[in-house]
Scaffold this motif. Structure first.
Motif, PDB file in Angstrom:
ATOM      1  N   GLU A 186      39.522  36.476  36.131  1.00 23.74           N
ATOM      2  CA  GLU A 186      40.862  36.084  35.702  1.00 23.74           C
ATOM      3  C   GLU A 186      41.576  37.224  34.978  1.00 23.74           C
ATOM      4  O   GLU A 186      42.737  37.520  35.250  1.00 23.74           O
ATOM      5  N   VAL A 187      40.864  37.899  34.082  1.00 25.18           N
ATOM      6  CA  VAL A 187      41.535  38.942  33.301  1.00 25.18           C
ATOM      7  C   VAL A 187      41.892  40.134  34.204  1.00 25.18           C
ATOM      8  O   VAL A 187      42.932  40.780  34.019  1.00 25.18           O
ATOM      9  N   ILE A 188      41.080  40.383  35.229  1.00 30.66           N
ATOM     10  CA  ILE A 188      41.387  41.497  36.138  1.00 30.66           C
ATOM     11  C   ILE A 188      42.589  41.136  37.031  1.00 30.66           C
ATOM     12  O   ILE A 188      43.435  41.963  37.319  1.00 30.66           O
ATOM     13  N   ARG A 189      42.665  39.840  37.415  1.00 28.58           N
ATOM     14  CA  ARG A 189      43.778  39.422  38.292  1.00 28.58           C
ATOM     15  C   ARG A 189      45.090  39.262  37.542  1.00 28.58           C
ATOM     16  O   ARG A 189      46.144  39.668  38.020  1.00 28.58           O
ATOM     17  N   SER A 190      45.033  38.650  36.376  1.00 29.00           N
ATOM     18  CA  SER A 190      46.297  38.283  35.728  1.00 29.00           C
ATOM     19  C   SER A 190      46.465  38.868  34.339  1.00 29.00           C
ATOM     20  O   SER A 190      47.533  38.757  33.755  1.00 29.00           O
ATOM     21  N   GLY A 191      45.409  39.422  33.783  1.00 30.16           N
ATOM     22  CA  GLY A 191      45.516  39.933  32.415  1.00 30.16           C
ATOM     23  C   GLY A 191      45.308  38.853  31.370  1.00 30.16           C
ATOM     24  O   GLY A 191      45.326  39.136  30.171  1.00 30.16           O
ATOM     25  N   ALA A 192      45.113  37.596  31.811  1.00 33.95           N
ATOM     26  CA  ALA A 192      44.925  36.508  30.846  1.00 33.95           C
ATOM     27  C   ALA A 192      43.510  36.567  30.277  1.00 33.95           C
ATOM     28  O   ALA A 192      42.536  36.574  31.025  1.00 33.95           O
ATOM     29  N   ASN A 229      35.581  37.690  47.447  1.00 36.43           N
ATOM     30  CA  ASN A 229      34.438  38.519  47.848  1.00 36.43           C
ATOM     31  C   ASN A 229      34.507  39.900  47.217  1.00 36.43           C
ATOM     32  O   ASN A 229      33.515  40.422  46.724  1.00 36.43           O
ATOM     33  N   ASP A 230      35.697  40.484  47.270  1.00 36.67           N
ATOM     34  CA  ASP A 230      35.883  41.821  46.706  1.00 36.67           C
ATOM     35  C   ASP A 230      35.660  41.793  45.198  1.00 36.67           C
ATOM     36  O   ASP A 230      35.041  42.687  44.618  1.00 36.67           O
ATOM     37  N   MET A 231      36.154  40.726  44.573  1.00 38.28           N
ATOM     38  CA  MET A 231      35.998  40.598  43.125  1.00 38.28           C
ATOM     39  C   MET A 231      34.516  40.543  42.768  1.00 38.28           C
ATOM     40  O   MET A 231      34.067  41.170  41.808  1.00 38.28           O
ATOM     41  N   ALA A 232      33.754  39.796  43.576  1.00 33.72           N
ATOM     42  CA  ALA A 232      32.315  39.677  43.301  1.00 33.72           C
ATOM     43  C   ALA A 232      31.643  41.050  43.384  1.00 33.72           C
ATOM     44  O   ALA A 232      30.793  41.383  42.559  1.00 33.72           O
ATOM     45  N   SER A 258      36.752  46.863  52.651  1.00 32.12           N
ATOM     46  CA  SER A 258      37.327  46.967  54.004  1.00 32.12           C
ATOM     47  C   SER A 258      37.797  48.383  54.330  1.00 32.12           C
ATOM     48  O   SER A 258      38.132  48.686  55.464  1.00 32.12           O
ATOM     49  N   GLY A 259      37.857  49.249  53.316  1.00 32.18           N
ATOM     50  CA  GLY A 259      38.356  50.608  53.542  1.00 32.18           C
ATOM     51  C   GLY A 259      39.824  50.774  53.172  1.00 32.18           C
ATOM     52  O   GLY A 259      40.339  51.887  53.100  1.00 32.18           O
ATOM     53  N   GLU A 260      40.499  49.643  52.943  1.00 32.86           N
ATOM     54  CA  GLU A 260      41.910  49.699  52.536  1.00 32.86           C
ATOM     55  C   GLU A 260      42.011  50.036  51.050  1.00 32.86           C
ATOM     56  O   GLU A 260      41.111  49.719  50.280  1.00 32.86           O
ATOM     57  N   PRO A 261      43.122  50.682  50.630  1.00 34.95           N
ATOM     58  CA  PRO A 261      43.279  50.897  49.184  1.00 34.95           C
ATOM     59  C   PRO A 261      43.524  49.570  48.456  1.00 34.95           C
ATOM     60  O   PRO A 261      44.155  48.671  49.004  1.00 34.95           O
ATOM     61  N   ILE A 262      43.024  49.478  47.254  1.00 33.84           N
ATOM     62  CA  ILE A 262      43.310  48.320  46.401  1.00 33.84           C
ATOM     63  C   ILE A 262      44.779  48.378  46.015  1.00 33.84           C
ATOM     64  O   ILE A 262      45.338  49.456  45.831  1.00 33.84           O
ATOM     65  N   GLN A 263      45.411  47.211  45.895  1.00 30.01           N
ATOM     66  CA  GLN A 263      46.789  47.190  45.410  1.00 30.01           C
ATOM     67  C   GLN A 263      46.769  46.931  43.903  1.00 30.01           C
ATOM     68  O   GLN A 263      46.205  45.948  43.455  1.00 30.01           O
ATOM     69  N   ALA A 264      47.408  47.817  43.164  1.00 30.85           N
ATOM     70  CA  ALA A 264      47.488  47.617  41.715  1.00 30.85           C
ATOM     71  C   ALA A 264      48.924  47.264  41.358  1.00 30.85           C
ATOM     72  O   ALA A 264      49.856  47.901  41.846  1.00 30.85           O
ATOM     73  N   PHE A 265      49.099  46.249  40.542  1.00 29.07           N
ATOM     74  CA  PHE A 265      50.440  45.871  40.118  1.00 29.07           C
ATOM     75  C   PHE A 265      50.624  46.256  38.662  1.00 29.07           C
ATOM     76  O   PHE A 265      49.820  45.903  37.819  1.00 29.07           O
ATOM     77  N   PRO A 318      46.640  47.595  34.691  1.00 30.59           N
ATOM     78  CA  PRO A 318      47.286  47.005  35.872  1.00 30.59           C
ATOM     79  C   PRO A 318      46.642  45.659  36.224  1.00 30.59           C
ATOM     80  O   PRO A 318      45.597  45.309  35.694  1.00 30.59           O
ATOM     81  N   ARG A 319      47.278  44.924  37.113  1.00 33.00           N
ATOM     82  CA  ARG A 319      46.683  43.669  37.612  1.00 33.00           C
ATOM     83  C   ARG A 319      46.255  43.916  39.052  1.00 33.00           C
ATOM     84  O   ARG A 319      46.974  44.572  39.804  1.00 33.00           O
ATOM     85  N   TYR A 320      45.095  43.363  39.395  1.00 28.02           N
ATOM     86  CA  TYR A 320      44.543  43.589  40.735  1.00 28.02           C
ATOM     87  C   TYR A 320      44.306  42.250  41.411  1.00 28.02           C
ATOM     88  O   TYR A 320      43.442  41.485  40.984  1.00 28.02           O
ATOM     89  N   LEU A 321      45.080  41.969  42.463  1.00 23.96           N
ATOM     90  CA  LEU A 321      44.928  40.683  43.147  1.00 23.96           C
ATOM     91  C   LEU A 321      43.808  40.776  44.179  1.00 23.96           C
ATOM     92  O   LEU A 321      44.069  40.928  45.366  1.00 23.96           O
ATOM     93  N   LEU A 322      42.580  40.684  43.713  1.00 29.76           N
ATOM     94  CA  LEU A 322      41.448  40.845  44.619  1.00 29.76           C
ATOM     95  C   LEU A 322      41.001  39.508  45.186  1.00 29.76           C
ATOM     96  O   LEU A 322      41.025  38.484  44.501  1.00 29.76           O
TER      97      LEU A 322
END
Lengths: 192, 581
Positions: free
Chosen positions: B140-146, B165-168, B61-68, B158-162
């Protein structure tokens, strides 16, 4: 020839040993905290705006000071250390200058004011966070003053040094803290 | 932490060799189906979007990814893009004592094993074997680290709540990352080439090529000796010690690509060479004219080019494939500007006049000078162009000084410098300082008029140090260049280009030795450059210190400002640090 076996073997073992004393993979759960006395060298460094900074004077500031060692193109640990700085600035809120964050370059030849300025922008740094470079000799002097000398930037390790306001003792933190741990260390120091 | 980081992983390999002391036997685990996945060909648009996520931390979308970072406030993903830890080739790194595993498709979608079992248990929170990821467990591992093996990744990742669609898009990109060997790599060979342009003397060509050819001969005769039955044992030992068995069976080749004629025909010549001899990377190379067409060829075909010897590199913050020894003439212009700013307390208040010969050298010097002033918000400089053959007369100089009321003159010229300096030293309102380039002056440096020496500042892009000491470890010891003066001007590297060419090629053989070993069989071009970026600083008799770093593309960063003492056997005196800030 240079790729000969014995020399590679030496290199190889030295690397393994290197890993031995640098196990920091459990970030956020283990770090080593000590109290130290350091005396600050009188060198002139340059900040991200190209302005000269008398390091000793800067370190005599009345504000709490937090120092780390990073470089502009560093991977892995610098992003994490810098994320700690960003989060702390966000936590402190509007008066970000209340605490002085000082990142010192360990790659002074590449870290020009422009490189440092861009680095701070990338992290959305607020006023109160400065990035310093200088001649290699002066940077070495500063590293040595904090007992943090490394001859080569690629062998660096995560270190955070905190000095409460009006104190001359330094809290030395070796290892990676999570942002929450970092903020709690800061609060401990600020409430002192 | 070190260039040797990658050695801790050993990805599944075709053949398993017996081992020594600390190494485990490597087993062949057949899991071809998962390994084939990356070979699907997704649309190139989707790959581009994925690349943007991976490299720049920007969503489709052009927005920055949020990293936690550890359940805390989100940090802008632009500062936390995958590339900043897993590197461009996706093969990961070890830095600052933190181990970052690979994220490239081939590795993620296969089970892996860590080479040093006893050690890894202690040092990494990884099991010594982990199962293959699939799309679901990877998301799952990218979103939560599990992790699929029931643990959680450490806080450095970091964890990335993607969104799905973006994850794909990201996962598709990861699958394509370092998935296939590039041209120039086969089971038995790694192909290299060196590019030479016609304008280079035979002596210089030979000096540049000799160390590379010698290195390749030694390497190949090792491979040959391993082939004999007697050699089998030594090969096994070598493999275990070199931790790169992929190397002990592969030979290296070096082609020489000679470019002829006009620069605008080079690209076509290069494409033709490359079609006939697909190479993995370009080593060294040498040209006396510009490097731009070759640089562009490297970018277009994604071919790394290591330390080509040119004084006219392309200056870019973003181009990736060419690693130059330095910025050449541009760097001297830069040093002059930085010196001016630093000695004038941050402001060049009086006008600065730049007199520039219409030449490739003049263009590079003035570009570096002007760009640096611009970056540091200095007032623009007045530039006067000199045509080829045009004389710098005393009247011309006086007129400029009067008109511009200047105290600083930059003379980017070679032919007429001596007379110009002579004229300047005898006029009444002479400037406070005049800057010239040592490299451009060449032998004329000795002959600067005596009376001009105290106001003439010289950009000097070479080390004063005598020699670097090679160490037993395949690297060399860095000796800081502490000398304040240089007595013997005949030592000036500009006097003996073949020697500089030879030294630079020696450095290349050191870099390549470390790089090839450290790649551990992951012969992908981005990985080749990623690994190079982790190599410790190397000494260079010419350029003092060559330093590398992720994405850094000009190894020598310095240039002194010096002055010449009076008399017949003058001495060069440093007026600045090697790197001026």
């Amino acid at each position: 020839m240079r790729g000969s076996i014995p020399s590679n073997l030496l290199l190889f073992f030295s690397i393994i040993l290197g890993i031995f004393h640098c196990d920091l993979s459990h970030a956020g759960t283990q770090y080593k905290r000590t109290i130290e006395n350091y005396s600050m060298p009188d060198v002139v460094l340059v900040n991200q705006n190209g302005a000269k900074v008398r390091f000793k004077e800067l370190m005599q500031s009345n504000k709490p000071i937090i120092v780390d060692f990073i470089f502009g193109t560093c991977t892995t640990i610098c992003p994490v250390l810098s994320a700690g700085f960003v989060n702390l600035q966000n936590k402190i809120g509007s008066d970000s200058k209340k605490v002085h964050l000082v990142s010192i370059s360990i790659d002074p030849e590449n870290d020009t004011p422009m490189v440092m300025n861009e680095y701070l922008k990338r992290y959305k740094a607020k006023p109160g966070w400065d990035f310093l470079t200088g001649s290699r000799k002066d940077i070495d002097t500063v590293m040595k003053a904090f007992n943090a000398y490394i001859p080569n930037k690629m062998s660096h390790y995560p270190l955070t040094l905190m000095r409460p306001s009006g104190d001359n003792k330094w809290i030395r933190i070796f290892g990676l803290m999570s942002s929450l741990e970092f903020i709690s260390e800061y609060q401990k120091m600020a409430n002192k | 932490m070190t260039v040797m980081g990658h050695i801790f992983y050993n990805w599944l390999s075709k053949s398993a060799f017996a081992t020594a002391l600390i190494l485990l036997p490597l087993m062949h685990i057949s899991d071809a189906s998962a390994g084939n996945e990356p070979l699907l060909s997704p649309s190139s648009e989707s790959l581009q979007l994925g690349e943007q996520m991976y490299r720049n931390g920007i969503l489709p979308s052009g927005e920055p990814i949020q990293a936690f970072v550890k359940g805390d406030l989100p940090v802008p993903g632009t500062a936390f893009s995958c590339v900043s830890c897993h590197l461009r080739g996706g093969l990961g790194s070890v830095e600052g004592g933190v181990f970052t595993p690979p994220t490239s498709g081939l590795q993620l979608f296969q089970p892996f094993k860590i080479l040093f079992k006893g050690l890894t248990q202690t040092f990494f929170p990884f099991p010594d074997r982990r199962p293959a990821y699939n799309d679901t467990t990877l998301a799952e591992v990218i979103r939560s680290g599990a992790t699929p093996w029931g643990s959680t990744l450490n806080d450095v990742m970091p964890r990335y709540l993607l969104e799905d669609n973006d994850m794909a898009v990201l996962i598709t990109y990861l699958k394509s990352l370092s998935a296939r060997f590039p041209p120039g790599i086969s089971d038995t060979t790694i192909h290299f080439a060196s590019i030479i342009t016609e304008d280079v003397s035979k002596e210089e060509r030979d000096s540049m090529l000799a160390p590379l050819q010698r290195y390749i001969n030694i390497k190949n005769s090792q491979v040959n000796s391993y082939k004999s039955s007697l050699g089998k044992k030594s090969r096994q030992m070598a493999e275990n010690m070199m931790v790169s068995k992929e190397l002990s069976t592969r030979k290296l080749t070096l082609s020489v690509w000679l470019l002829k004629g006009a620069q605008n025909t080079w690209h076509t010549q290069l494409e033709e060479y490359y079609r006939q001899e697909p190479v993995f990377a370009l080593l060294g190379g040498i040209s006396r004219s510009g490097w731009r067409p070759i640089h562009q060829f490297s970018e277009d075909n994604k071919i790394p080019c290591i330390l080509p010897q040119t004084d006219f590199p392309v200056i870019s913050d973003t181009d990736w494939y060419t690693l130059y020894p330095s910025k050449g003439y541009y760097q001297e212009g830069q040093a002059a500007a930085r010196y001016l700013i630093s000695t004038q307390e941050g402001k060049t208040d009086k006008k600065v006049v730049q007199i520039v010969r219409n030449s490739i050298e003049g263009a590079a010097l003035s570009a570096g000078f002007e760009q640096t002033l611009r970056e540091r918000n200095q007032p623009p400089v007045v530039t006067v162009q000199l045509q080829v053959g045009e004389k710098i007369t005393s009247g011309f100089l006086q007129q400029i000084i009067k008109k511009e009321n200047t105290e600083t003159i930059i003379l980017w010229d070679d032919t007429d410098v001596l007379t110009a300096l002579e004229s300047l030293s005898s006029i009444t309102n002479k400037p406070k300082s005049v800057f010239v380039s040592a490299r451009y002056l060449g032998d004329k440096l000795h002959k600067l008029p005596d009376n001009a020496r105290e106001f003439t500042y010289i950009t000097y892009p070479y080390s004063f140090a005598k020699a670097a000491v090679p160490s037993a470890m395949g690297g060399s010891i860095l000796i800081e260049d502490e000398s304040k003066t240089l007595v013997n001007l005949a030592q000036l590297p500009g006097h003996k280009p073949p020697e500089t060419a030879r030294q630079t090629s020696e450095t290349i053989t050191q870099l390549i030795t470390m790089d090839l070993m450290e790649m551990r069989g992951n012969y992908y071009r981005d990985n080749f450059l990623d690994v190079l970026g982790m190599i410790p600083d190397q000494p260079s008799p010419t350029y003092a210190r060559l330093s590398f770093g992720p994405g850094q593309r000009y190894a020598s960063k310095g240039c002194y400002i010096v002055q010449l003492t009076r008399g017949e056997s003058p001495v060069l005196v440093k007026k600045s640090a090697w790197v001026i800030h």
